[in-house]
Design a protein around this motif. Structure first.
Motif, short mmCIF file in Angstrom:
data_model
loop_
_atom_site.label_atom_id
_atom_site.label_comp_id
_atom_site.label_asym_id
_atom_site.label_seq_id
_atom_site.Cartn_x
_atom_site.Cartn_y
_atom_site.Cartn_z
N ASN A 1 0.85 -1.18 0.00
CA ASN A 1 0.00 0.00 0.00
C ASN A 1 0.89 1.24 0.00
N GLU A 2 0.75 2.10 -1.02
CA GLU A 2 1.64 3.24 -1.18
C GLU A 2 1.39 4.34 -0.16
N ASP A 3 0.19 4.44 0.33
CA ASP A 3 -0.18 5.55 1.22
C ASP A 3 -0.20 5.08 2.67
N PRO A 4 0.83 5.43 3.48
CA PRO A 4 0.88 4.95 4.87
C PRO A 4 -0.30 5.43 5.71
N THR A 5 -1.01 6.51 5.26
CA THR A 5 -2.16 6.99 6.02
C THR A 5 -3.44 6.27 5.62
N ASN A 6 -3.33 5.43 4.58
CA ASN A 6 -4.50 4.70 4.08
C ASN A 6 -4.52 3.30 4.69
N ASP A 7 -5.63 2.91 5.26
CA ASP A 7 -5.74 1.58 5.87
C ASP A 7 -6.15 0.52 4.86
N GLY A 8 -6.13 0.86 3.59
CA GLY A 8 -6.54 -0.10 2.57
C GLY A 8 -5.55 -1.24 2.44
N LEU A 9 -5.98 -2.26 1.71
CA LEU A 9 -5.16 -3.46 1.53
C LEU A 9 -4.02 -3.21 0.56
N ASP A 10 -2.98 -4.05 0.69
CA ASP A 10 -1.99 -4.15 -0.38
C ASP A 10 -2.67 -4.83 -1.57
N GLU A 11 -1.96 -4.92 -2.67
CA GLU A 11 -2.49 -5.64 -3.82
C GLU A 11 -1.44 -6.64 -4.31
N VAL A 12 -1.91 -7.76 -4.85
CA VAL A 12 -1.02 -8.77 -5.38
C VAL A 12 -1.50 -9.17 -6.77
N LYS A 13 -0.54 -9.29 -7.69
CA LYS A 13 -0.88 -9.60 -9.08
C LYS A 13 -0.30 -10.93 -9.49
N ASN A 14 -1.13 -11.78 -10.06
CA ASN A 14 -0.66 -13.02 -10.69
C ASN A 14 -0.22 -12.64 -12.10
N ILE A 15 1.11 -12.61 -12.34
CA ILE A 15 1.59 -12.13 -13.64
C ILE A 15 1.46 -13.20 -14.72
N VAL A 16 1.01 -14.39 -14.35
CA VAL A 16 0.72 -15.43 -15.34
C VAL A 16 -0.66 -15.22 -15.92
N GLY B 1 -2.70 -12.45 -15.04
CA GLY B 1 -3.05 -11.03 -15.10
C GLY B 1 -4.00 -10.60 -14.02
N GLU B 2 -4.50 -11.50 -13.20
CA GLU B 2 -5.46 -11.15 -12.15
C GLU B 2 -4.76 -10.38 -11.03
N GLN B 3 -5.40 -9.29 -10.54
CA GLN B 3 -4.84 -8.50 -9.45
C GLN B 3 -5.93 -8.26 -8.42
N VAL B 4 -5.63 -8.56 -7.16
CA VAL B 4 -6.63 -8.46 -6.09
C VAL B 4 -6.01 -7.81 -4.86
N GLY B 5 -6.89 -7.33 -3.97
CA GLY B 5 -6.44 -6.83 -2.69
C GLY B 5 -5.95 -7.98 -1.82
N ALA B 6 -4.99 -7.71 -0.95
CA ALA B 6 -4.40 -8.81 -0.17
C ALA B 6 -3.84 -8.30 1.15
N ASP B 7 -3.89 -9.18 2.15
CA ASP B 7 -3.31 -8.94 3.47
C ASP B 7 -2.27 -10.03 3.71
N ALA B 8 -1.05 -9.65 4.08
CA ALA B 8 0.03 -10.62 4.26
C ALA B 8 -0.26 -11.62 5.37
N GLN B 9 -1.21 -11.31 6.26
CA GLN B 9 -1.53 -12.22 7.35
C GLN B 9 -2.56 -13.28 6.98
N SER B 10 -3.20 -13.12 5.80
CA SER B 10 -4.28 -14.07 5.47
C SER B 10 -4.27 -14.53 4.01
N TRP B 11 -3.58 -13.82 3.12
CA TRP B 11 -3.62 -14.17 1.69
C TRP B 11 -2.99 -15.54 1.44
N GLU B 12 -3.59 -16.29 0.53
CA GLU B 12 -3.07 -17.60 0.13
C GLU B 12 -2.92 -17.64 -1.38
#
Length: 467
Positions: A421-436, A438-449
């Motif tokens: 997440n680029e904005d430290p004041t934003n509580d939004g999720l990080d994002e992760v992209k499957n480059i195979v 092309g799908e990109q979704v919001g993600a939390d490092a504590q729960s994403w699989e």
């Protein structure tokens, strides 16, 4: 294999090739341990006195010298010099004797380690290579049922590798007592010489073996041809084996009441047991093949060579046998039986003929992007959180343009790129992209699989299903 300033016969696998090799090692170890074998590793060097008396391989030994000794090696007898081991059986015999008071017997061990032989390198045959061995060593005695159990373990291990493109494996078995009794019944006396020449049959052909038997072993033309007739016997069951062997003995007037036949009969009975027991447990996995001799002197009973269907040019990829006199300590003897896979040779075949490939070069499933070097700590924290949950993660080496970071991940085969997440004041999720995909979704490092398809580094056969 890497090109450039290479040394012939000393392979260096590229990272993706090394993934295949490691998967083979892991698979073999798993099967060996599933069958109760314990792992050991022995030193790379042994005294020349131990190495030089173990058959024709002695002339392929690499001896060691310190720089200060170069030019003066002749002052030290070869027996007192040190050499790199050419197999793992000779080191095992020494290991068992030295640690006999601390080992349980029968001692079942697996060992996967490098060995060295100064033979002519060619495709699939190296001067430095990895062997994978299993042996059972007894104290004083060793039941013969291990002579069928060990080849079946090896066949089971090789069967597990078929998912990576390996063809079906079949063990060809013989017994040296059977061969020796027959040769003696013919009137031959240089038994070790005959065995060594017969062992060359597939390499040099029948006519050359006959010539060698006559010129180096004192055989007549008729005796040499009789040896080839014995080598021509194969059988898938004990009854057929007994009938064909006894018929050959009658043709060559071998006394079936004499000592020579009695020796042959002892080997025949063991080989019959092996073939019939193996057929009961795993049909078609072991056949009798009386041309199998093995060139090493230390084998005393059953001997084995293993071949892959449709890979005749590869030759045997797994060999071994029974040895009763290799290890001793005073009046105590340690008979054993074992088999050895030429693992590097197998991996070379899987890579270059079967088309085994790794799904990706890097074991990492995720590359965490870095927006700028000041925030690298945030990316590192994400990677640590993923690793703590068992998800392999790497961090981009530089805060380059995003396209370059994605290209770096793609080159390593890493399927996911994580965008903090680029904005430290934003509580939004990080994002992760499957480059195979092309799908990109919001993600939390504590729960994403990750998707199970991309979670682990895998090995498969390019362009085909399991053979």
């Amino acid at each position: 294999m890497a090109k450039g300033a290479s040394i012939s016969g000393f392979p260096e696998w590229l990272p993706a090739e090394r993934v295949v090799e490691q998967r083979v090692i892991d698979t073999l170890r798993s099967v060996f341990e599933l069958n109760g074998f314990v792992g050991i590793e022995t030193r790379a060097i042994e005294p020349g006195s131990s190495l030089l008396k173990k058959g024709e391989t002695s002339k392929e030994i690499y001896l060691l010298s310190r720089l200060q000794e170069v030019g003066h090696e002749s002052e030290t007898p070869v027996e007192r010099r040190l050499g790199l081991h050419f197999d793992l059986t000779v080191p095992l015999s020494r290991y068992v004797v030295e640690h006999s008071g601390e080992l349980p017997f029968p001692f079942k061990r697996w060992q996967i380690q490098k060995v060295w032989r100064g033979e002519r390198p060619q495709e699939g045959r190296f001067r430095e290579f990895v062997q994978a061995d299993i042996d059972v060593v007894g104290e004083g005695t060793l039941p013969e049922h291990y002579e069928v159990e060990l080849p079946l373990v090896m066949v089971g291990a090789l069967e597990e590798l078929r998912q990576y493109g390996l063809p079906k494996a079949t063990v060809h078995a013989n017994n040296r007592k059977l061969s020796e009794g027959f040769y003696r019944g013919l009137g031959l006396t240089d038994i070790e010489g005959v065995l060594r020449e017969i062992d060359k049959l597939d390499k040099v052909g029948a006519d050359e073996v006959v010539r060698l038997l006559v010129t180096t072993c004192g055989a007549s033309e008729d005796q040499a041809r009789a040896c080839l007739e014995l080598a021509g016997i194969t059988a898938a069951d004990g009854g057929e084996l007994i009938g064909r062997f006894n018929g050959l003995c009658e043709i060559h007037h071998i006394d079936m009441d004499g000592e020579d036949y009695a020796m042959a009969k002892e080997g025949l009975d063991t080989l019959t047991m092996i073939v019939d027991e193996a057929a009961h447990i795993r049909p078609g996995s072991v056949i009798a093949d009386l041309k199998i001799a093995r060139g090493l002197d230390y084998y005393t009973g059953s001997v084995y060579e293993t071949f892959l269907d449709g890979a005749d040019s590869l030759g045997s990829i797994c060999s071994g046998g029974r040895y009763d006199n290799l290890a001793s300590q005073g009046n105590r003897t340690y008979p054993g039986v074992g088999l050895s896979i030429g693992l590097s040779r197998l991996v070379s075949y899987m890579l270059h003929s079967a088309g085994a490939t790794a799904s990706r070069v890097s074991p990492a499933c995720v590359l965490v992007a870095v927006w700028n070097e000041e925030n690298r700590g945030d990316s590192n924290a994400i990677a640590r959180a993923l690793r703590a949950r068992g998800i392999a993660a790497d961090v981009a080496p530089t805060a380059a343009k995003l396209g370059k970071q994605i290209k770096y991940a793609d080159k390593l085969g890493i399927p996911y790129v994580w965008f903090p997440n680029e904005d430290p004041t934003n509580d939004g999720l990080d994002e992760v992209k499957n480059i195979v995909t092309g799908e990109q979704v919001g993600a939390d490092a504590q729960s994403w699989e990750p998707d199970t398809v991309y979670a682990q580094q895998t090995v498969a056969v390019a362009g085909s299903a399991r053979s």
